[in-house]
Motif scaffolding. Sequence first.
Motif, mmCIF file in Angstrom:
data_model
loop_
_atom_site.group_PDB
_atom_site.id
_atom_site.type_symbol
_atom_site.label_atom_id
_atom_site.label_comp_id
_atom_site.label_asym_id
_atom_site.label_seq_id
_atom_site.Cartn_x
_atom_site.Cartn_y
_atom_site.Cartn_z
ATOM 1 N N PHE A 60 34.018 56.369 28.694
ATOM 2 C CA PHE A 60 33.206 55.326 29.320
ATOM 3 C C PHE A 60 33.488 53.965 28.675
ATOM 4 N N ALA A 61 33.462 53.934 27.340
ATOM 5 C CA ALA A 61 33.677 52.679 26.618
ATOM 6 C C ALA A 61 35.081 52.136 26.839
ATOM 7 N N LEU A 62 36.065 53.032 26.919
ATOM 8 C CA LEU A 62 37.458 52.616 27.092
ATOM 9 C C LEU A 62 37.652 51.804 28.362
ATOM 10 N N PHE A 63 37.132 52.312 29.465
ATOM 11 C CA PHE A 63 37.319 51.614 30.732
ATOM 12 C C PHE A 63 36.472 50.352 30.826
ATOM 13 N N VAL A 64 35.285 50.385 30.244
ATOM 14 C CA VAL A 64 34.434 49.191 30.252
ATOM 15 C C VAL A 64 35.092 48.053 29.477
ATOM 16 N N VAL A 65 35.687 48.392 28.327
ATOM 17 C CA VAL A 65 36.322 47.382 27.478
ATOM 18 C C VAL A 65 37.658 46.923 28.056
ATOM 19 N N ALA A 66 38.432 47.874 28.602
ATOM 20 C CA ALA A 66 39.789 47.555 29.074
ATOM 21 C C ALA A 66 39.790 46.664 30.309
ATOM 22 N N THR A 67 38.940 46.964 31.289
ATOM 23 C CA THR A 67 38.951 46.183 32.533
ATOM 24 C C THR A 67 37.556 45.785 33.007
ATOM 25 N N GLY A 68 36.530 46.571 32.649
ATOM 26 C CA GLY A 68 35.184 46.279 33.138
ATOM 27 C C GLY A 68 34.661 44.934 32.699
ATOM 28 N N ILE A 69 34.599 44.723 31.389
ATOM 29 C CA ILE A 69 34.154 43.425 30.866
ATOM 30 C C ILE A 69 35.134 42.309 31.229
ATOM 31 N N PRO A 70 36.439 42.506 31.037
ATOM 32 C CA PRO A 70 37.392 41.429 31.367
ATOM 33 C C PRO A 70 37.348 40.971 32.821
ATOM 34 N N HIS A 71 37.034 41.874 33.761
ATOM 35 C CA HIS A 71 37.091 41.461 35.170
ATOM 36 C C HIS A 71 36.026 40.419 35.487
ATOM 37 N N GLY A 72 34.938 40.396 34.695
ATOM 38 C CA GLY A 72 33.937 39.354 34.875
ATOM 39 C C GLY A 72 34.195 38.141 34.008
ATOM 40 N N HIS A 254 40.092 43.942 41.362
ATOM 41 C CA HIS A 254 39.636 42.549 41.340
ATOM 42 C C HIS A 254 40.680 41.640 40.687
ATOM 43 N N PHE A 255 41.274 42.104 39.598
ATOM 44 C CA PHE A 255 42.316 41.326 38.935
ATOM 45 C C PHE A 255 43.498 41.075 39.865
ATOM 46 N N PHE A 256 43.935 42.109 40.547
ATOM 47 C CA PHE A 256 45.083 41.976 41.438
ATOM 48 C C PHE A 256 44.767 41.045 42.614
ATOM 49 N N GLU A 257 43.578 41.181 43.179
ATOM 50 C CA GLU A 257 43.195 40.318 44.300
ATOM 51 C C GLU A 257 43.113 38.859 43.864
ATOM 52 N N LEU A 258 42.538 38.636 42.692
ATOM 53 C CA LEU A 258 42.421 37.267 42.198
ATOM 54 C C LEU A 258 43.795 36.692 41.890
ATOM 55 N N ARG A 259 44.659 37.497 41.297
ATOM 56 C CA ARG A 259 46.010 37.030 41.012
ATOM 57 C C ARG A 259 46.734 36.623 42.289
ATOM 58 N N ASN A 267 50.804 28.192 44.967
ATOM 59 C CA ASN A 267 52.245 28.318 45.199
ATOM 60 C C ASN A 267 52.984 28.790 43.944
ATOM 61 N N SER A 268 52.443 29.829 43.304
ATOM 62 C CA SER A 268 53.040 30.334 42.074
ATOM 63 C C SER A 268 53.242 31.842 42.178
ATOM 64 N N THR A 269 53.835 32.401 41.158
ATOM 65 C CA THR A 269 54.044 33.849 41.111
ATOM 66 C C THR A 269 53.571 34.372 39.752
ATOM 67 N N ASP A 270 52.383 33.977 39.339
ATOM 68 C CA ASP A 270 51.844 34.388 38.046
ATOM 69 C C ASP A 270 51.695 35.909 37.976
ATOM 70 N N SER A 271 51.927 36.455 36.809
ATOM 71 C CA SER A 271 51.812 37.889 36.616
ATOM 72 C C SER A 271 50.373 38.283 36.330
ATOM 73 N N PHE A 272 50.134 39.576 36.406
ATOM 74 C CA PHE A 272 48.822 40.127 36.099
ATOM 75 C C PHE A 272 48.425 39.789 34.663
ATOM 76 N N PHE A 273 49.365 39.887 33.735
ATOM 77 C CA PHE A 273 49.067 39.681 32.319
ATOM 78 C C PHE A 273 48.781 38.219 32.002
ATOM 79 N N ASN A 274 49.354 37.291 32.757
ATOM 80 C CA ASN A 274 49.043 35.874 32.562
ATOM 81 C C ASN A 274 47.578 35.591 32.896
ATOM 82 N N LEU A 275 47.063 36.310 33.888
ATOM 83 C CA LEU A 275 45.659 36.167 34.247
ATOM 84 C C LEU A 275 44.778 36.908 33.243
#
Length: 333
Positions: A60-72, A254-259, A267-275
């Motif tokens: 539970f903590a792994l997914f919350v920390v990895a993408t849950g908190i960052p997505h907000g 959410h990350f992919f959609e926002l990217r 007009n850019s091609t920013d990567s997922f990791f840049n975001l």
Amino acid sequence: MEKPKTYINRQVLMHHSSNNNLPKSRQWPLFGYLIGMTALVAITYLYFVDIPVHIELIFFALFVVATGIPHGAVDHIVAADVYKLNQNYKDQLKFYGTYLIVMACLGALWIVSPISGFVVFMITSIYHFGQGDLNWVSSSLKSKTYLRALFVSRGIVLIVIPVVYHWQVTAPIIESASGFDITYIHWLVDHALYIAVIALLQHMMLMLGLIGKIKTRFIVQEYSLVIILAFLFFIANPLVSFALYFGIWHSLNHFFELRDHLSLKNNSTDSFFNLYKHTVPFTIISLIGLVLLWYILGAAGVKDQMISVLFILISVLTLPHMLLINQMYDKKI
């Protein structure tokens, strides 16, 4: 050698149009990897029922920390795009001030009427999760009423099955947070399985309206995703199943959609990791806050209330986040 701007424009637009706004999480081979991971967790519960609680909490903590908190933690980027905010003091105060006011209002509601706070959280979560899952079909639908009904319908599946079917697990958390014991609703606990199945079937029926509106393979994908998620929700600990859904299918998507949205706008091609790297400061602050909260609850002798407190904190954060993301979708190209 840097590509000419016109070339980047063409590449971004071609990518955007060729996929009919299809988010990265629905594109192969990533969709196959993610749905395979989801199925693997469900199968693990099918054959290994007695998974240690500490393993479930780590998951539970792994997914919350990895993408849950960052997505907000990228909401300030979304706000800058949606409301055309600059990096000056006035605009930043406008964003953070409004964000905190909305949070404070819902926090106050939880204090004055915990049950009302819980109801608001359930309603906003249902719509927000459904919208996050299915907003990509909006460009293919003429009826906004059907689109919103689809959002609510998907959200009902995502909330009702894990919460109602696993009421033995969720009832104590809800009671601790809101003061209301859902076991008093006898028809709810007595018919939990039937209610969960109806929640699933209503969505599968409503999705039939997508036939002829989007490509058949995408409809098959959505049905496959709903069925596997429902299987996971039924068989796994609700904390684990929700963490996997929230971390992968909601937050990562959410990350992919926002990217993709920002790439098209700029007009850019920013990567997922840049975001993603923009989320690091806010994620660290959030983690420090959670650690402090853990010690405070421990000092007060109520460390076992951590999940309930997290439940309330997540609800307070969800409302302004949902309102902002809804604005982004409304203004999305």
